[in-house]
Design a protein around this motif. Structure first.
Motif, PDB file in Angstrom:
ATOM      1  N   ASP A 259      12.175  -6.878  11.908  1.00 33.20           N
ATOM      2  CA  ASP A 259      11.203  -5.861  12.317  1.00 33.20           C
ATOM      3  C   ASP A 259      10.319  -4.656  12.076  1.00 33.20           C
ATOM      4  OD1 ASP A 259      11.352  -8.484  14.693  1.00 33.20           O
ATOM      5  OD2 ASP A 259      13.415  -6.592  15.094  1.00 33.20           O
ATOM      6  N   TYR A 260      11.614  -4.035  11.322  1.00 33.00           N
ATOM      7  CA  TYR A 260      10.761  -2.831  10.917  1.00 33.00           C
ATOM      8  C   TYR A 260      11.284  -2.442   9.449  1.00 33.00           C
ATOM      9  CZ  TYR A 260       7.977   1.694  10.804  1.00 33.00           C
ATOM     10  OH  TYR A 260       7.091   2.625  11.012  1.00 33.00           O
ATOM     11  N   LEU A 261      11.180  -1.569   8.487  1.00 35.50           N
ATOM     12  CA  LEU A 261      11.758  -0.795   7.402  1.00 35.50           C
ATOM     13  C   LEU A 261      11.826   0.064   7.201  1.00 35.50           C
ATOM     14  CD1 LEU A 261      11.334  -3.862   5.031  1.00 35.50           C
ATOM     15  CD2 LEU A 261      13.643  -3.516   5.795  1.00 35.50           C
ATOM     16  N   TYR A 262      12.659   0.355   6.452  1.00 38.99           N
ATOM     17  CA  TYR A 262      12.325   2.188   5.963  1.00 38.99           C
ATOM     18  C   TYR A 262      13.067   1.548   4.317  1.00 38.99           C
ATOM     19  CZ  TYR A 262      12.139   4.344  10.698  1.00 38.99           C
ATOM     20  OH  TYR A 262      11.960   4.561  11.586  1.00 38.99           O
ATOM     21  N   ALA A 263      12.107   2.308   3.483  1.00 45.74           N
ATOM     22  CA  ALA A 263      12.949   2.708   1.742  1.00 45.74           C
ATOM     23  C   ALA A 263      13.303   3.939   2.233  1.00 45.74           C
ATOM     24  CB  ALA A 263      11.064   2.113   1.410  1.00 45.74           C
TER      25      ALA A 263
ATOM     26  N   ALA B 248       8.778   4.952   1.911  1.00 48.72           N
ATOM     27  CA  ALA B 248       8.248   4.339   3.396  1.00 48.72           C
ATOM     28  C   ALA B 248       8.415   4.136   4.019  1.00 48.72           C
ATOM     29  CB  ALA B 248       7.335   3.756   1.584  1.00 48.72           C
ATOM     30  N   HIS B 249       8.118   3.918   4.771  1.00 48.43           N
ATOM     31  CA  HIS B 249       8.426   3.032   6.227  1.00 48.43           C
ATOM     32  C   HIS B 249       6.726   2.154   7.453  1.00 48.43           C
ATOM     33  CE1 HIS B 249       6.949   5.674   9.700  1.00 48.43           C
ATOM     34  NE2 HIS B 249       7.294   6.550   8.806  1.00 48.43           N
ATOM     35  N   GLY B 250       7.523   0.854   7.895  1.00 50.92           N
ATOM     36  CA  GLY B 250       6.670   0.388   8.019  1.00 50.92           C
ATOM     37  C   GLY B 250       7.301  -1.490   8.443  1.00 50.92           C
ATOM     38  N   THR B 251       6.475  -2.178   8.422  1.00 51.29           N
ATOM     39  CA  THR B 251       7.129  -3.283   9.115  1.00 51.29           C
ATOM     40  C   THR B 251       7.040  -4.332   7.721  1.00 51.29           C
ATOM     41  OG1 THR B 251       3.893  -4.382   8.446  1.00 51.29           O
ATOM     42  CG2 THR B 251       5.138  -4.126  10.791  1.00 51.29           C
ATOM     43  N   PRO B 252       7.762  -5.088   7.689  1.00 54.23           N
ATOM     44  CA  PRO B 252       7.816  -5.378   5.971  1.00 54.23           C
ATOM     45  C   PRO B 252       6.915  -5.612   5.163  1.00 54.23           C
ATOM     46  CG  PRO B 252       9.665  -6.675   7.451  1.00 54.23           C
ATOM     47  CD  PRO B 252       8.184  -6.147   8.497  1.00 54.23           C
ATOM     48  N   GLU B 253       5.907  -6.556   5.610  1.00 54.95           N
ATOM     49  CA  GLU B 253       4.154  -6.534   5.094  1.00 54.95           C
ATOM     50  C   GLU B 253       3.918  -5.458   4.604  1.00 54.95           C
ATOM     51  OE1 GLU B 253       5.369  -9.941   7.318  1.00 54.95           O
ATOM     52  OE2 GLU B 253       5.274  -7.570   8.308  1.00 54.95           O
ATOM     53  N   GLU B 254       3.870  -3.924   6.137  1.00 57.63           N
ATOM     54  CA  GLU B 254       3.675  -2.765   5.504  1.00 57.63           C
ATOM     55  C   GLU B 254       4.260  -2.175   3.783  1.00 57.63           C
ATOM     56  OE1 GLU B 254       1.428  -1.873   9.334  1.00 57.63           O
ATOM     57  OE2 GLU B 254       3.811  -1.096   9.061  1.00 57.63           O
ATOM     58  N   VAL B 255       5.598  -2.475   3.919  1.00 56.96           N
ATOM     59  CA  VAL B 255       6.764  -1.936   2.948  1.00 56.96           C
ATOM     60  C   VAL B 255       7.021  -2.409   1.726  1.00 56.96           C
ATOM     61  CG1 VAL B 255       8.726  -0.985   2.403  1.00 56.96           C
ATOM     62  CG2 VAL B 255       7.820  -0.738   4.806  1.00 56.96           C
ATOM     63  N   LEU B 256       7.248  -3.709   1.855  1.00 59.46           N
ATOM     64  CA  LEU B 256       6.836  -4.634   0.569  1.00 59.46           C
ATOM     65  C   LEU B 256       5.834  -4.794  -0.204  1.00 59.46           C
ATOM     66  CD1 LEU B 256      10.486  -6.635   2.135  1.00 59.46           C
ATOM     67  CD2 LEU B 256      10.570  -5.013   0.064  1.00 59.46           C
ATOM     68  N   THR B 257       5.685  -3.790  -0.535  1.00 60.37           N
ATOM     69  CA  THR B 257       4.554  -4.334  -1.678  1.00 60.37           C
ATOM     70  C   THR B 257       4.557  -3.623  -3.203  1.00 60.37           C
ATOM     71  OG1 THR B 257       3.594  -1.840  -1.963  1.00 60.37           O
ATOM     72  CG2 THR B 257       3.021  -2.863  -0.028  1.00 60.37           C
ATOM     73  N   SER B 258       4.326  -4.457  -4.093  1.00 67.76           N
ATOM     74  CA  SER B 258       4.184  -4.482  -5.592  1.00 67.76           C
ATOM     75  C   SER B 258       4.655  -2.489  -5.899  1.00 67.76           C
ATOM     76  CB  SER B 258       3.300  -5.253  -6.366  1.00 67.76           C
ATOM     77  OG  SER B 258       2.552  -6.310  -6.024  1.00 67.76           O
ATOM     78  N   ASP B 259       3.415  -1.889  -5.543  1.00 68.93           N
ATOM     79  CA  ASP B 259       3.767  -0.606  -5.859  1.00 68.93           C
ATOM     80  C   ASP B 259       4.721   0.352  -4.977  1.00 68.93           C
ATOM     81  OD1 ASP B 259       1.394  -0.885  -6.929  1.00 68.93           O
ATOM     82  OD2 ASP B 259       0.315   0.067  -5.221  1.00 68.93           O
ATOM     83  N   THR B 260       5.105   0.090  -3.916  1.00 71.93           N
ATOM     84  CA  THR B 260       7.195  -0.143  -3.375  1.00 71.93           C
ATOM     85  C   THR B 260       7.814  -0.887  -4.341  1.00 71.93           C
ATOM     86  OG1 THR B 260       5.502   0.798  -1.133  1.00 71.93           O
ATOM     87  CG2 THR B 260       8.362   0.790  -1.671  1.00 71.93           C
ATOM     88  N   ILE B 261       8.117  -0.909  -4.839  1.00 73.63           N
ATOM     89  CA  ILE B 261       9.430  -1.924  -5.027  1.00 73.63           C
ATOM     90  C   ILE B 261       9.369  -1.698  -6.619  1.00 73.63           C
ATOM     91  CG2 ILE B 261      10.034  -4.216  -5.695  1.00 73.63           C
ATOM     92  CD1 ILE B 261       8.672  -5.513  -3.347  1.00 73.63           C
ATOM     93  N   GLN B 262       8.023  -1.299  -7.261  1.00 69.56           N
ATOM     94  CA  GLN B 262       8.338  -0.485  -8.780  1.00 69.56           C
ATOM     95  C   GLN B 262       8.528   0.516  -8.257  1.00 69.56           C
ATOM     96  OE1 GLN B 262       4.666  -1.039 -11.188  1.00 69.56           O
ATOM     97  NE2 GLN B 262       6.320  -0.782 -13.059  1.00 69.56           N
ATOM     98  N   ALA B 263       8.028   1.804  -7.433  1.00 70.50           N
ATOM     99  CA  ALA B 263       8.600   2.608  -7.175  1.00 70.50           C
ATOM    100  C   ALA B 263      10.119   3.160  -6.749  1.00 70.50           C
ATOM    101  CB  ALA B 263       7.144   3.441  -6.236  1.00 70.50           C
ATOM    102  N   LEU B 264      10.682   2.251  -6.538  1.00 71.86           N
ATOM    103  CA  LEU B 264      12.064   1.866  -5.436  1.00 71.86           C
ATOM    104  C   LEU B 264      13.196   1.969  -7.217  1.00 71.86           C
ATOM    105  CD1 LEU B 264      12.258   0.708  -1.955  1.00 71.86           C
ATOM    106  CD2 LEU B 264      12.594   3.282  -2.823  1.00 71.86           C
TER     107      LEU B 264
END
Length: 253
Positions: free
Chosen positions: A203-207, A215-231
């Motif tokens: 329901d919610y993620l902490y990256a 980052a933190h928020g819903t999966p749709e808010e956190v699992l973006t191309s930019d965040t995944i590349q940063a991680l």
């Protein structure tokens, strides 16, 4: 039951692994921790369930101060399913799951009919009833992990921590275990590697990146191309999976 971990700092030797991390899991919420290997996910979880001692921070289950409370009392409320569960001696599946009743017993107290009923229900919940007389060591990795989950369910916890429980399992067992946990309708905090699993079940993620919340928020808010590349330092395109109607990911380097 809600979980709050605030201002957590953890060092191993001189290296700071977790840096001032705060997270919150609401009642019946499934919250995921994502991030690359070595980012501090498991270290943070181990400090929350008292396998490691943090240098700083507070952990509460509702108003219960976890870090100042006995392991037995915590185990009556908090269950943990980890990644590795190797044993050097064998027990039957039923005996393994019965160990989950230990936090609710006095010293040397024998198993009661109620305990056997709770264990049988846990075996049914995890589709293991036909395995109850099998030796634990004779099972496959996925079957062993389901036994550990059944043992944790037999604790009757109000909150559950999953410390990368599906990391070495094939897709079938990943789905079985996470679906079973989701169906319990209790608070869950899980470290997960598979982003599609995280998107589907959480329901919610902490990256987490380098020991901090990136980052933190819903999966749709956190699992973006930019965040995944940063991680993970990879290129990624997100899209809606036509089978699950959830997030899926196409990767490139």
């Amino acid at each position: 039951m809600e979980l709050t971990a605030k201002d957590m700092e953890i060092k191993i030797g001189k290296k700071e692994i977790v840096k001032n991390v705060s997270i919150h899991v609401k009642k019946q919420q499934f919250v995921g921790l994502i991030g690359p290997n070595g980012c501090g996910k498991s270290t943070l979880l181990k400090s929350i369930y008292k396998s490691l001692v943090p240098q700083q921070g507070m952990v509460f289950l509702d108003d219960l101060d976890v870090l100042k409370t006995s392991e037995k009392k915590i185990s009556q409320r908090l269950g943990v399913v980890g990644q590795f569960n190797e044993m050097h001696f064998d027990l039957s599946v039923q005996q393994m799951v019965m160990l989950g009743r230990t936090p609710h017993k006095k010293m040397l107290e024998s198993d009661k009919q109620e305990d056997f009923e709770i264990v049988e229900e846990a075996l049914i919940t995890t589709n293991l009833l036909e395995y109850k007389n099998r030796g634990f060591l004779s099972l496959s990795g996925g079957e062993k992990q389901r036994v550990i989950l059944a043992r944790t369910i037999a604790q009757q916890p109000k909150f559950m921590i999953l410390d990368e429980p599906t990391n070495h399992l094939d897709i079938r067992y990943q789905i079985e275990i996470l679906s079973c946990v989701k169906s319990l309708n209790i608070g869950v905090l899980a470290a997960l590697h598979d982003l599609e699993m995280a998107a589907h079940y959480c329901d919610y993620l902490y990256a987490i990146k380098e020991g901090e919340v990136y980052a933190h928020g819903t999966p749709e808010e956190v699992l973006t191309s930019d965040t995944i590349q940063a991680l993970y330092q990879i290129k990624c395109q997100t899209y809606t999976n036509p089978v699950t109607n959830g997030l899926s990911f196409a990767y490139g380097i």
